[in-house]
Every structure is written in C-alpha cells, then in structure tokens.
Scaffold this motif. Structure first.
Motif, PDB file in Angstrom:
ATOM      1  N   VAL B  70       0.820  -1.197   0.000  1.00  0.00           N
ATOM      2  CA  VAL B  70       0.000   0.000   0.000  1.00  0.00           C
ATOM      3  C   VAL B  70       0.860   1.256   0.000  1.00  0.00           C
ATOM      4  O   VAL B  70       1.834   1.350   0.732  1.00  0.00           O
ATOM      5  CB  VAL B  70      -0.968   0.038   1.195  1.00  0.00           C
ATOM      6  CG1 VAL B  70      -2.063  -0.975   0.997  1.00  0.00           C
ATOM      7  CG2 VAL B  70      -0.237  -0.211   2.493  1.00  0.00           C
ATOM      8  N   GLY B  71       0.477   2.225  -0.821  1.00  0.00           N
ATOM      9  CA  GLY B  71       1.208   3.486  -0.868  1.00  0.00           C
ATOM     10  C   GLY B  71       0.543   4.459   0.077  1.00  0.00           C
ATOM     11  O   GLY B  71      -0.183   5.346  -0.332  1.00  0.00           O
ATOM     12  N   CYS B  72       0.801   4.310   1.357  1.00  0.00           N
ATOM     13  CA  CYS B  72       0.069   5.091   2.354  1.00  0.00           C
ATOM     14  C   CYS B  72       1.019   5.422   3.488  1.00  0.00           C
ATOM     15  O   CYS B  72       1.632   4.531   4.081  1.00  0.00           O
ATOM     16  CB  CYS B  72      -1.122   4.269   2.827  1.00  0.00           C
ATOM     17  SG  CYS B  72      -1.909   4.823   4.318  1.00  0.00           S
ATOM     18  N   PRO B  86       3.597  -3.192   5.528  1.00  0.00           N
ATOM     19  CA  PRO B  86       2.640  -2.102   5.734  1.00  0.00           C
ATOM     20  C   PRO B  86       1.224  -2.575   5.419  1.00  0.00           C
ATOM     21  O   PRO B  86       1.025  -3.277   4.436  1.00  0.00           O
ATOM     22  CB  PRO B  86       3.064  -1.047   4.716  1.00  0.00           C
ATOM     23  CG  PRO B  86       4.372  -1.472   4.180  1.00  0.00           C
ATOM     24  CD  PRO B  86       4.545  -2.926   4.466  1.00  0.00           C
ATOM     25  N   CYS B  88      -2.978  -1.042   5.756  1.00  0.00           N
ATOM     26  CA  CYS B  88      -3.757   0.085   6.234  1.00  0.00           C
ATOM     27  C   CYS B  88      -4.943  -0.391   7.043  1.00  0.00           C
ATOM     28  O   CYS B  88      -5.595  -1.357   6.689  1.00  0.00           O
ATOM     29  CB  CYS B  88      -4.204   0.968   5.071  1.00  0.00           C
ATOM     30  SG  CYS B  88      -4.972   0.077   3.748  1.00  0.00           S
ATOM     31  N   ASP B  89      -5.230   0.258   8.153  1.00  0.00           N
ATOM     32  CA  ASP B  89      -6.410  -0.123   8.930  1.00  0.00           C
ATOM     33  C   ASP B  89      -7.528   0.860   8.713  1.00  0.00           C
ATOM     34  O   ASP B  89      -8.340   1.100   9.567  1.00  0.00           O
ATOM     35  CB  ASP B  89      -6.176  -0.171  10.449  1.00  0.00           C
ATOM     36  CG  ASP B  89      -4.748  -0.102  10.819  1.00  0.00           C
ATOM     37  OD1 ASP B  89      -4.111  -1.112  10.623  1.00  0.00           O
ATOM     38  OD2 ASP B  89      -4.271   0.944  11.288  1.00  0.00           O
ATOM     39  N   CYS B  90      -7.512   1.466   7.558  1.00  0.00           N
ATOM     40  CA  CYS B  90      -8.549   2.430   7.312  1.00  0.00           C
ATOM     41  C   CYS B  90      -9.726   1.699   6.747  1.00  0.00           C
ATOM     42  O   CYS B  90      -9.594   0.639   6.203  1.00  0.00           O
ATOM     43  CB  CYS B  90      -8.043   3.401   6.299  1.00  0.00           C
ATOM     44  SG  CYS B  90      -7.159   2.517   5.047  1.00  0.00           S
ATOM     45  N   SER B  91     -10.898   2.285   6.874  1.00  0.00           N
ATOM     46  CA  SER B  91     -11.998   1.755   6.089  1.00  0.00           C
ATOM     47  C   SER B  91     -12.641   2.937   5.416  1.00  0.00           C
ATOM     48  O   SER B  91     -13.790   3.222   5.576  1.00  0.00           O
ATOM     49  CB  SER B  91     -12.988   0.999   6.948  1.00  0.00           C
ATOM     50  OG  SER B  91     -13.547   1.866   7.888  1.00  0.00           O
ATOM     51  N   GLY B  92     -11.864   3.653   4.699  1.00  0.00           N
ATOM     52  CA  GLY B  92     -12.347   4.817   3.966  1.00  0.00           C
ATOM     53  C   GLY B  92     -13.379   4.359   2.968  1.00  0.00           C
ATOM     54  O   GLY B  92     -13.627   3.192   2.833  1.00  0.00           O
ATOM     55  N   ASP B  93     -13.979   5.287   2.277  1.00  0.00           N
ATOM     56  CA  ASP B  93     -15.053   4.876   1.395  1.00  0.00           C
ATOM     57  C   ASP B  93     -14.649   5.019  -0.052  1.00  0.00           C
ATOM     58  O   ASP B  93     -13.511   5.272  -0.371  1.00  0.00           O
ATOM     59  CB  ASP B  93     -16.283   5.707   1.688  1.00  0.00           C
ATOM     60  CG  ASP B  93     -15.916   7.148   1.821  1.00  0.00           C
ATOM     61  OD1 ASP B  93     -15.574   7.744   0.817  1.00  0.00           O
ATOM     62  OD2 ASP B  93     -15.948   7.657   2.972  1.00  0.00           O
ATOM     63  N   GLY B  94     -15.628   4.849  -0.893  1.00  0.00           N
ATOM     64  CA  GLY B  94     -15.379   4.991  -2.324  1.00  0.00           C
ATOM     65  C   GLY B  94     -14.259   4.078  -2.751  1.00  0.00           C
ATOM     66  O   GLY B  94     -14.285   2.901  -2.487  1.00  0.00           O
ATOM     67  N   GLU B  95     -13.255   4.641  -3.380  1.00  0.00           N
ATOM     68  CA  GLU B  95     -12.230   3.788  -3.939  1.00  0.00           C
ATOM     69  C   GLU B  95     -10.941   3.886  -3.149  1.00  0.00           C
ATOM     70  O   GLU B  95      -9.914   3.457  -3.591  1.00  0.00           O
ATOM     71  CB  GLU B  95     -11.956   4.231  -5.373  1.00  0.00           C
ATOM     72  CG  GLU B  95     -13.176   4.230  -6.218  1.00  0.00           C
ATOM     73  CD  GLU B  95     -12.964   5.030  -7.476  1.00  0.00           C
ATOM     74  OE1 GLU B  95     -13.790   4.910  -8.376  1.00  0.00           O
ATOM     75  OE2 GLU B  95     -11.971   5.767  -7.562  1.00  0.00           O
ATOM     76  N   CYS B  96     -11.035   4.480  -1.999  1.00  0.00           N
ATOM     77  CA  CYS B  96      -9.788   4.796  -1.332  1.00  0.00           C
ATOM     78  C   CYS B  96      -9.312   3.715  -0.412  1.00  0.00           C
ATOM     79  O   CYS B  96      -9.939   2.726  -0.232  1.00  0.00           O
ATOM     80  CB  CYS B  96      -9.977   5.979  -0.428  1.00  0.00           C
ATOM     81  SG  CYS B  96     -10.080   5.451   1.258  1.00  0.00           S
ATOM     82  N   CYS B  97      -8.183   3.989   0.185  1.00  0.00           N
ATOM     83  CA  CYS B  97      -7.825   3.154   1.310  1.00  0.00           C
ATOM     84  C   CYS B  97      -7.111   3.968   2.350  1.00  0.00           C
ATOM     85  O   CYS B  97      -6.718   5.043   2.144  1.00  0.00           O
ATOM     86  CB  CYS B  97      -7.030   1.991   0.836  1.00  0.00           C
ATOM     87  SG  CYS B  97      -5.337   2.027   1.202  1.00  0.00           S
TER      88      CYS B  97
END
Ligand code: SF4
Ligand code: SF4
Lengths: 361, 97
Positions: B70-72, B86, B88-97
């Motif tokens: 992941v590039g984060c 690496p 990500c523990d995000c749960s952003g929406d749409g197409e993101c991370c």
C-alpha cells in the motif's frame, strides 16, 4: 413483496425454510424474499432511504465508521432467475448502498463477501476480498444450485485480491472484471459484459477527493487538540502568550494540508504530495504573516518561526493523503517520505524553537 | 486531468517469454499500464503503476512480478516501526484506502 416461484421446493414436508443469508426483515432496505433451490434469499430494494443517507454521512465524518456492515451472503435484486448475472461485492454498507442504488430495473444476484466491513479496494489489498473468501462464499451460499451459468462479475478493483484463474480452477466459475464504478454496471450488463476503457480507468475526481477530506480533517483536528493543550500550558509562562491569530494561522495550515491541497491536487505544481502541501502551506503562511506584519523587526522570530513550522505541517498532512489517493505506489511514497520527512521534521523543529524563544523570552 | 506521481520507482517487471497473451493484465490494471501487442503483453506506461498487484495476481502463467503494497504514509511509518508489512487499517469509502 416480490417473490419468485422459480425453484420452489418440490414436495410438501421437505420444505423447511433454509435461509441462504441471515437478514433482518425490519431493515428498510430489505424488500422481500425469494425462494431458490438453496433456500430463502432476501431481496434488496434499490431505493436509498434517509437512514442510509444518514449512515453514509456519519461514515464520511468518521463517526463509527468501523462498524457499518451488512451480513455476507447472497442477495437478490428484482426477480432474478437461474440465468441472471451474479455481482460480487464487499460487506461495507456504504459500498453495498452505492451498488444497489444503481441496479433499479435489473434482475440480478449480489454475492456479498465478508470483508469485515471494508470497501472492495482496501479489502482486496488486505486479501479479505480475496480468492479464498470468494471460493468459500460460493460454497456456503450454494450458488451453483441457484444459478445455472458459471459466471461471476467482480468489481475491477477486486482484482487486487482475487486470482481469477484460481477461482475458476477450484469452483468452475469464471470471473469477469466489471467496471470500476457501480453506475456503469447496468450499461455493462446490457452490452453483454463489455467494459469500455473508460469504465475500467480509475479516476480521482474533485468529487472523489472532496468526500475524503472530512475524515482527514477530523483526524488532524483530533491530533491538534494536544497542540492546543501545549499552547495553553506555554501560555502560563509566556511573556507573549498565544492568541487568536496563532490559532488562525495554525488552523489555516491544517486546512491547507487536509482540504485545499487534496482538492487542488492536479493543479498544484510538482509530483510529490509533500511538495504540493509545502507549497500551498507556504503561500498561506506567507500571506498571513505578511497580513499581520510579523516580519517587522520586533516579531521577526515569530514570522520566521511560522514560515518554517506551518508549511511543514501542511506538507505532512498532504503527504498523508497519499493513503487516500488512487494512484500512488508503495515505492513512490517510500521514496517521497525518505526525502521529505527529514526536511519536514527539521524545519518544524527549528520553527517551533524560534516560536518558543519569541513567546517565552 | 490525469494525475502524475513520481517517475522511475515502480517495481513492476514483465517476463515476456512466459507471456501467453491472454490479456488479463490489461483487463485488470486500473491505470492502463499494459497493452497487448502482437499476442504479447507490453508495459506501456510504467510510471502510472501504483503497485496494486492486480496484474501479477491474475496472470495465469506468473509472467508478472511487482512488489505490491500500500502506498500510504501512515501504513509505511507503522511498517518501519514494527518491521512488518505495511497494511492500512482504514476503512475509507469509495475507492480509497
Ligand atoms: S501493479 Fe496494479 S497498477 Fe501496476 S501494472 Fe499491475 S495492475 Fe497496473
Ligand atoms: S496476464 Fe500474463 S500471460 Fe496474460 S497477457 Fe498479461 S502477462 Fe501475458
């Protein structure tokens, strides 16, 4: 209530009603149920109600967004039969809503994988939207009894986690990667499963970026609370305490990094996010410092301190946005960080020291 | 407007001898990095590669390798400190991370 008589159990006595997918009839988005060879499948509505909108809004502002999910399993839209297409998606409620609201008038099945409430792309990156879960979910729902064809339509972004040939080898289902965006699905199905280049390309429009900014800002402000706490403590000893203007200068830098830079992204010169953030941060700070005449001899330390500290904050926050972007690579971000972080940290430190000297001395 | 990120960093690598020209890589790539030209896949635009790994995952003959991750920023920093991959523990929406 929409019901299909297709696949109703044959004989009396054998009809214990098996649920293919556990569901709650009271949920507004459940429109009925349908009987299939494998059991009862809930039918979902393609309408988005107020509660769905409220939920989406809360998620975007970062309120309880870790727990917004639907049960994994099979769902029906319209009155599908054994030849209807099967769409595969994630069990993040927002993803699910975005998908079903685009399916009005279509008869199809939706197979929801257990992605722990995470959207398709992230889940695919983590492997929860992946080969193993897909194979497992096909078996659990008895999909091969429900449909006679052997075709699954996956969102293209799911390809990161799913190995199509592996799924085919183990289940007999072939995988078609459909459009990136849910709004293109109807056209895609109508055209006989042809995704145009346009449908396949990931975009990152102003709108896409705008919906991501609230969460970034809320997170930055949460961290900022401790900065305000420190400012307050310093004020107890300060010769020249922090005031409203300092607050504005700081908040301006946060907004520049979390909202302005992401929004204007392709318009700002440079490729590295940190550079873009530093540039907009510098413009903001320079304007505000100039406006307050902080470069006058008596407040020179303050002016220079802010010119060093605030753009570094904007740069860091902007760099953080790589996590939300749809085109930055791991190698790229790593390279950017290796160059930018030392500069950001030293500039921030020097800036803060100058500010402290000005305030305390 | 097409977004542009850093050049000459992507770890994407294609072994042309193995390629059977099935076209999967071109189909799954979200940034149109591949084109199929004369029964073989060709890397057309390596600088658009975001190292998502979809192409390598779906190549039936393993002709593609890429160091997918992941590039984060948050995830990479965490990776540096914990010494782990690496994630990500995000749960952003749409197409993101
Ligand atoms: S890693 Fe992803 S972005 Fe890069 S070429 Fe493969 S599919 Fe395309
Ligand atoms: S997926 Fe593999 S075999 Fe198929 S075209 Fe691409 S590189 Fe060649």
């Amino acid at each position: 209530m929409k019901m299909s008589e297709k696949g109703t159990c044959c004989c009396a006595g054998c009809c214990e009603e098996v649920l293919v997918t556990p569901y709650d009839e009271k949920d507004m988005w459940i429109a009925g149920k349908i009987r299939t060879q494998a059991g009862i499948v809930p039918v979902v509505s393609t309408e988005i109600c107020f509660k769905d909108r409220l939920g989406a809004w809360k998620v975007r502002w970062g309120i309880g967004r870790m727990n917004y999910r639907v049960s994994p399993g099979l769902y029906a839209v319209g009155t599908p039969d054994e030849s209807s297409p099967v769409l595969v998606s994630a069990n993040y409620k927002l993803t699910f809503d975005l998908l079903r609201k685009e399916l009005t008038g279509l008869d199809c099945w939706i197979l929801i994988l257990d992605t722990k409430g995470v959207n398709v792309w992230c889940a695919a990156g983590k492997g929860t939207f992946g080969t193993a879960e897909l194979i497992n979910r096909i078996a659990k729902t008895g999909l091969s009894q429900i449909v006679s064809h052997r075709r699954l339509i996956l969102p293209q972004l799911g390809a990161v986690g799913v190995s199509a040939h592996e799924v085919t080898r183990q289940t007999g289902f072939s995988v078609l990667y459909g459009p990136v965006r849910a709004k293109d699905i109807k056209t895609y199905v109508a055209s006989g499963y042809v995704a145009t280049e346009e449908m396949r390309t990931v975009k990152f429009t102003v709108r896409d970026r705008l919906v991501l900014t609230p969460v970034e800002m809320v997170q930055a402000i949460k961290i900022s609370l401790s900065v305000f706490g420190v400012m307050y403590l310093i004020n107890l000893f300060a010769a020249r305490p922090f005031g409203l203007k300092d607050f504005i200068a700081y908040i301006g830098a946060v907004i520049t990094g979390t909202v302005l830079t992401p929004l204007l992204l392709p318009l700002i010169p440079g490729r590295a996010f940190a550079f873009k953030g530093a540039l907009t941060g510098l413009i903001w700070t320079a304007a505000y410092v100039f406006h307050n005449n902080w470069l006058a001899p008596e407040s020179l330390l303050l002016g220079i301190g802010y010119l060093l500290a605030l753009p570094s904050i904007s740069a860091y926050l902007a760099m953080n946005f790589t996590g939300s972007s749809t085109y930055t690579s791991f190698s790229g971000v790593t390279k950017e960080m290796k160059i930018a972080l030392p500069i950001i940290i030293s500039s921030l430190l020097i800036g803060v020291v100058l500010l402290l000297i000005y305030r305390l001395a | 407007m097409k977004h542009k990120y850093l050049r000459n960093v992507a770890t994407l690598c294609l072994t042309a001898e193995k390629c059977i020209g099935c076209g999967r890589c071109a189909e799954v790539c979200p940034h149109s990095v591949f084109v199929i030209s004369g029964e073989k896949a060709v890397i057309k635009d390596i600088n658009s590669c975001m190292e998502c790994g979809a192409c390598a995952m779906n190549c039936p003959v393993k002709a593609i390798s890429v160091n997918a991750s992941v590039g984060c920023v948050a995830a990479i920093i965490k990776g540096w400190f914990t010494g782990s991959e690496p994630s990500c523990d995000c749960s952003g929406d749409g197409e993101c991370c």
